[in-house]
Design a protein around this motif. Structure first.
Motif, PDB file in Angstrom:
ATOM      1  N   GLU A  37      31.890  33.527  34.331  1.00 46.47           N
ATOM      2  CA  GLU A  37      32.341  33.519  33.011  1.00 46.47           C
ATOM      3  C   GLU A  37      31.595  32.451  32.251  1.00 46.47           C
ATOM      4  O   GLU A  37      31.297  33.112  31.060  1.00 46.47           O
ATOM      5  CB  GLU A  37      33.786  32.367  33.399  1.00 46.47           C
ATOM      6  CG  GLU A  37      34.252  32.119  31.697  1.00 46.47           C
ATOM      7  CD  GLU A  37      34.983  33.321  31.798  1.00 46.47           C
ATOM      8  OE1 GLU A  37      35.615  33.310  30.700  1.00 46.47           O
ATOM      9  OE2 GLU A  37      35.472  34.307  32.931  1.00 46.47           O
ATOM     10  N   SER A  78      28.655  29.644  38.017  1.00 42.24           N
ATOM     11  CA  SER A  78      30.048  30.138  37.061  1.00 42.24           C
ATOM     12  C   SER A  78      29.419  31.712  36.215  1.00 42.24           C
ATOM     13  O   SER A  78      29.207  31.971  35.066  1.00 42.24           O
ATOM     14  CB  SER A  78      31.234  28.821  36.153  1.00 42.24           C
ATOM     15  OG  SER A  78      31.709  29.892  35.433  1.00 42.24           O
ATOM     16  N   TYR A  85      39.711  29.831  27.372  1.00 39.83           N
ATOM     17  CA  TYR A  85      41.171  30.641  27.076  1.00 39.83           C
ATOM     18  C   TYR A  85      42.512  29.889  26.329  1.00 39.83           C
ATOM     19  O   TYR A  85      43.467  30.528  25.677  1.00 39.83           O
ATOM     20  CB  TYR A  85      41.378  30.830  28.979  1.00 39.83           C
ATOM     21  CG  TYR A  85      40.681  31.701  28.898  1.00 39.83           C
ATOM     22  CD1 TYR A  85      40.365  32.947  28.795  1.00 39.83           C
ATOM     23  CD2 TYR A  85      39.899  31.260  29.607  1.00 39.83           C
ATOM     24  CE1 TYR A  85      39.695  34.178  28.934  1.00 39.83           C
ATOM     25  CE2 TYR A  85      39.239  32.214  30.587  1.00 39.83           C
ATOM     26  CZ  TYR A  85      38.879  33.709  30.053  1.00 39.83           C
ATOM     27  OH  TYR A  85      38.599  34.687  30.845  1.00 39.83           O
ATOM     28  N   TYR A  86      42.591  28.325  26.280  1.00 39.39           N
ATOM     29  CA  TYR A  86      43.184  27.501  25.960  1.00 39.39           C
ATOM     30  C   TYR A  86      43.377  26.785  24.790  1.00 39.39           C
ATOM     31  O   TYR A  86      44.127  26.209  24.099  1.00 39.39           O
ATOM     32  CB  TYR A  86      43.836  26.894  26.794  1.00 39.39           C
ATOM     33  CG  TYR A  86      43.926  27.276  28.445  1.00 39.39           C
ATOM     34  CD1 TYR A  86      44.939  28.382  28.409  1.00 39.39           C
ATOM     35  CD2 TYR A  86      43.095  27.161  29.864  1.00 39.39           C
ATOM     36  CE1 TYR A  86      45.695  28.885  29.992  1.00 39.39           C
ATOM     37  CE2 TYR A  86      43.306  27.668  31.020  1.00 39.39           C
ATOM     38  CZ  TYR A  86      43.831  28.537  30.606  1.00 39.39           C
ATOM     39  OH  TYR A  86      44.339  29.259  32.454  1.00 39.39           O
ATOM     40  N   PHE A 140      36.449  27.969  31.677  1.00 34.51           N
ATOM     41  CA  PHE A 140      38.059  28.706  31.565  1.00 34.51           C
ATOM     42  C   PHE A 140      38.558  27.525  30.308  1.00 34.51           C
ATOM     43  O   PHE A 140      39.370  28.400  29.661  1.00 34.51           O
ATOM     44  CB  PHE A 140      38.664  27.785  32.956  1.00 34.51           C
ATOM     45  CG  PHE A 140      37.901  29.099  33.694  1.00 34.51           C
ATOM     46  CD1 PHE A 140      37.528  30.909  33.475  1.00 34.51           C
ATOM     47  CD2 PHE A 140      37.893  28.231  35.267  1.00 34.51           C
ATOM     48  CE1 PHE A 140      37.290  31.069  34.990  1.00 34.51           C
ATOM     49  CE2 PHE A 140      37.062  29.039  36.278  1.00 34.51           C
ATOM     50  CZ  PHE A 140      36.467  30.161  36.205  1.00 34.51           C
ATOM     51  N   ARG A 191      42.400  30.047  38.281  1.00 36.95           N
ATOM     52  CA  ARG A 191      41.475  30.812  37.558  1.00 36.95           C
ATOM     53  C   ARG A 191      39.996  31.113  38.444  1.00 36.95           C
ATOM     54  O   ARG A 191      39.206  32.419  38.394  1.00 36.95           O
ATOM     55  CB  ARG A 191      40.887  30.763  35.995  1.00 36.95           C
ATOM     56  CG  ARG A 191      42.500  30.924  35.183  1.00 36.95           C
ATOM     57  CD  ARG A 191      41.721  31.063  33.881  1.00 36.95           C
ATOM     58  NE  ARG A 191      42.750  31.746  33.438  1.00 36.95           N
ATOM     59  CZ  ARG A 191      43.394  32.721  31.774  1.00 36.95           C
ATOM     60  NH1 ARG A 191      42.275  33.674  32.417  1.00 36.95           N
ATOM     61  NH2 ARG A 191      43.584  32.776  31.109  1.00 36.95           N
ATOM     62  N   TYR A 192      39.855  29.459  38.490  1.00 38.04           N
ATOM     63  CA  TYR A 192      38.375  29.792  39.608  1.00 38.04           C
ATOM     64  C   TYR A 192      38.524  30.422  40.449  1.00 38.04           C
ATOM     65  O   TYR A 192      37.406  30.946  40.424  1.00 38.04           O
ATOM     66  CB  TYR A 192      38.356  27.889  39.698  1.00 38.04           C
ATOM     67  CG  TYR A 192      37.065  27.884  40.851  1.00 38.04           C
ATOM     68  CD1 TYR A 192      36.116  27.547  40.237  1.00 38.04           C
ATOM     69  CD2 TYR A 192      37.345  27.769  42.063  1.00 38.04           C
ATOM     70  CE1 TYR A 192      35.200  26.840  41.092  1.00 38.04           C
ATOM     71  CE2 TYR A 192      36.403  27.479  42.628  1.00 38.04           C
ATOM     72  CZ  TYR A 192      35.275  27.006  42.361  1.00 38.04           C
ATOM     73  OH  TYR A 192      34.087  26.940  43.884  1.00 38.04           O
ATOM     74  N   GLU A 223      46.391  25.854  36.786  1.00 35.49           N
ATOM     75  CA  GLU A 223      46.078  27.483  35.885  1.00 35.49           C
ATOM     76  C   GLU A 223      44.797  28.012  35.953  1.00 35.49           C
ATOM     77  O   GLU A 223      44.098  28.607  36.468  1.00 35.49           O
ATOM     78  CB  GLU A 223      46.854  27.477  34.221  1.00 35.49           C
ATOM     79  CG  GLU A 223      48.415  27.926  33.907  1.00 35.49           C
ATOM     80  CD  GLU A 223      48.459  28.128  33.031  1.00 35.49           C
ATOM     81  OE1 GLU A 223      47.771  29.033  32.410  1.00 35.49           O
ATOM     82  OE2 GLU A 223      49.798  28.294  32.681  1.00 35.49           O
ATOM     83  N   TYR A 224      43.934  26.405  36.338  1.00 33.25           N
ATOM     84  CA  TYR A 224      42.751  26.367  36.169  1.00 33.25           C
ATOM     85  C   TYR A 224      41.869  27.004  37.525  1.00 33.25           C
ATOM     86  O   TYR A 224      41.641  27.488  37.685  1.00 33.25           O
ATOM     87  CB  TYR A 224      42.201  25.604  35.858  1.00 33.25           C
ATOM     88  CG  TYR A 224      42.372  24.944  34.218  1.00 33.25           C
ATOM     89  CD1 TYR A 224      41.274  25.230  33.854  1.00 33.25           C
ATOM     90  CD2 TYR A 224      43.182  24.644  33.290  1.00 33.25           C
ATOM     91  CE1 TYR A 224      40.820  25.161  32.096  1.00 33.25           C
ATOM     92  CE2 TYR A 224      43.073  24.444  31.968  1.00 33.25           C
ATOM     93  CZ  TYR A 224      42.049  24.409  31.821  1.00 33.25           C
ATOM     94  OH  TYR A 224      41.856  23.952  30.473  1.00 33.25           O
ATOM     95  N   ASN A 236      40.161  32.680  41.305  1.00 27.87           N
ATOM     96  CA  ASN A 236      40.052  34.468  41.397  1.00 27.87           C
ATOM     97  C   ASN A 236      38.288  34.651  40.999  1.00 27.87           C
ATOM     98  O   ASN A 236      37.843  36.564  41.107  1.00 27.87           O
ATOM     99  CB  ASN A 236      40.867  34.905  40.049  1.00 27.87           C
ATOM    100  CG  ASN A 236      42.561  35.274  40.071  1.00 27.87           C
ATOM    101  OD1 ASN A 236      42.661  34.863  41.031  1.00 27.87           O
ATOM    102  ND2 ASN A 236      43.577  35.012  39.771  1.00 27.87           N
ATOM    103  N   GLU A 237      37.847  33.794  40.149  1.00 28.92           N
ATOM    104  CA  GLU A 237      36.217  34.229  39.786  1.00 28.92           C
ATOM    105  C   GLU A 237      35.410  34.226  41.214  1.00 28.92           C
ATOM    106  O   GLU A 237      34.707  35.071  41.849  1.00 28.92           O
ATOM    107  CB  GLU A 237      35.826  33.112  38.858  1.00 28.92           C
ATOM    108  CG  GLU A 237      34.326  33.545  39.217  1.00 28.92           C
ATOM    109  CD  GLU A 237      34.279  31.986  37.542  1.00 28.92           C
ATOM    110  OE1 GLU A 237      33.206  33.095  36.859  1.00 28.92           O
ATOM    111  OE2 GLU A 237      33.766  31.385  38.362  1.00 28.92           O
TER     112      GLU A 237
END
Length: 265
Positions: free
Chosen positions: A234, A232, A52-53, A49, A84-85, A80-81, A87-88
């Motif tokens: 992603e 992952s 994204y940043y 992730f 994201r983790y 935030e990480y 949510n995945e």
């Protein structure tokens, strides 16, 4: 000469994230942060992730400094990480179940139609089936890498008959990737019969034509292996060669995302 990156303790990982990735841990319990890194692993929690940043150019390509490091101009909260983790990963159980259902049906239908169509009840009829696969492979239009993979599947399948001494067990032991390889080189009529049954059972991921379904099989296998091994998605979506940081084309990334969206329902 060092082959791998220097191993970092949890404290060192936190320091690295703060100084090199501009990640802020303000207000977070130190034990919570360390537990996240320990339970989920840096390569699953941070690596997928961070793009994204990271700083990008006008073409949305990641920028590196003279030392080969990405740049992170804005302060990012560690949570935030974590979000994201989570949510995945919250979709993995659903994806796992849906692919498992497909794999069971795909295997059962292929084995039934192959065995009954070729009336495989002896070594002679089994060899007729194997030879038809090899003949179709000779006419199969694909990259040499895939052709070699299919050939290996066929030869392993052939030799494993003597290990299991049971045709139904032999089919049942095929991996999803091997099933796809065999499916690719079946006779067209047989392939259409199998696809028609998959359509009837709503196991084609909403693809209504055989050609598209067959073209997307490698994506199904990739997603299956990724989720089953808790890697992952992603990373899978973005890279076709993670080792060399080779990105997929935007259209290919969309194909992966579209199928994943179907699998989470």
């Amino acid at each position: 000469m060092e082959l791998f990156k220097k191993p970092l303790s949890l404290n060192e990982q936190i320091e690295h994230l703060n100084t090199q990735k501009n990640i802020n841990f303000y207000g977070l319990d130190d034990r919570f942060v360390k537990n996240c890194l320990l339970k989920y692993n840096y390569i699953n929690l941070i690596t997928p992730f961070k793009h994204y940043y990271a700083l990008k150019n006008i073409n949305h390509e990641l920028i590196k400094n003279e030392y080969g490091n990405h740049l992170y101009p804005n302060i990012i909260e560690f949570n935030e990480y974590v979000i994201r983790y989570t949510n995945e990963r919250k979709h993995y159980a659903t994806i796992y179940r849906n692919i498992s259902d497909f794999e069971v049906n795909f295997n059962s239908i292929i084995s039934h139609y192959c065995i009954t169509t070729y009336k495989i009840n002896s070594i002679i009829t089994f060899n007729i089936f194997i030879n038809s696969l090899k003949l179709n492979l000779m006419k199969f239009n694909s990259k040499i890498k895939l052709r070699n993979q299919i050939y290996k599947t066929i030869t392993d399948f052939e030799s494993n008959l003597y290990e299991y001494n049971n045709l139904y067990i032999l089919f049942d032991r095929l991996s999803l990737n091997d099933l796809c390889n065999i499916f690719r080189v079946l006779d067209d009529k047989l392939k259409n019969n199998i696809f028609s049954k998959l359509l009837e059972f709503k196991k084609t991921f909403n693809f209504t034509d055989l050609k598209t379904f067959e073209e997307k099989l490698h994506i199904i296998v990739g997603i299956r292996n990724c989720v089953y091994h808790n890697n992952s998605l992603e990373i899978l979506i973005r890279f076709y060669n993670f080792k060399n940081s080779d990105l997929r084309k935007s259209s290919d990334q969309r194909s992966y995302r579209n199928i994943i969206e179907k699998l989470v329902k």
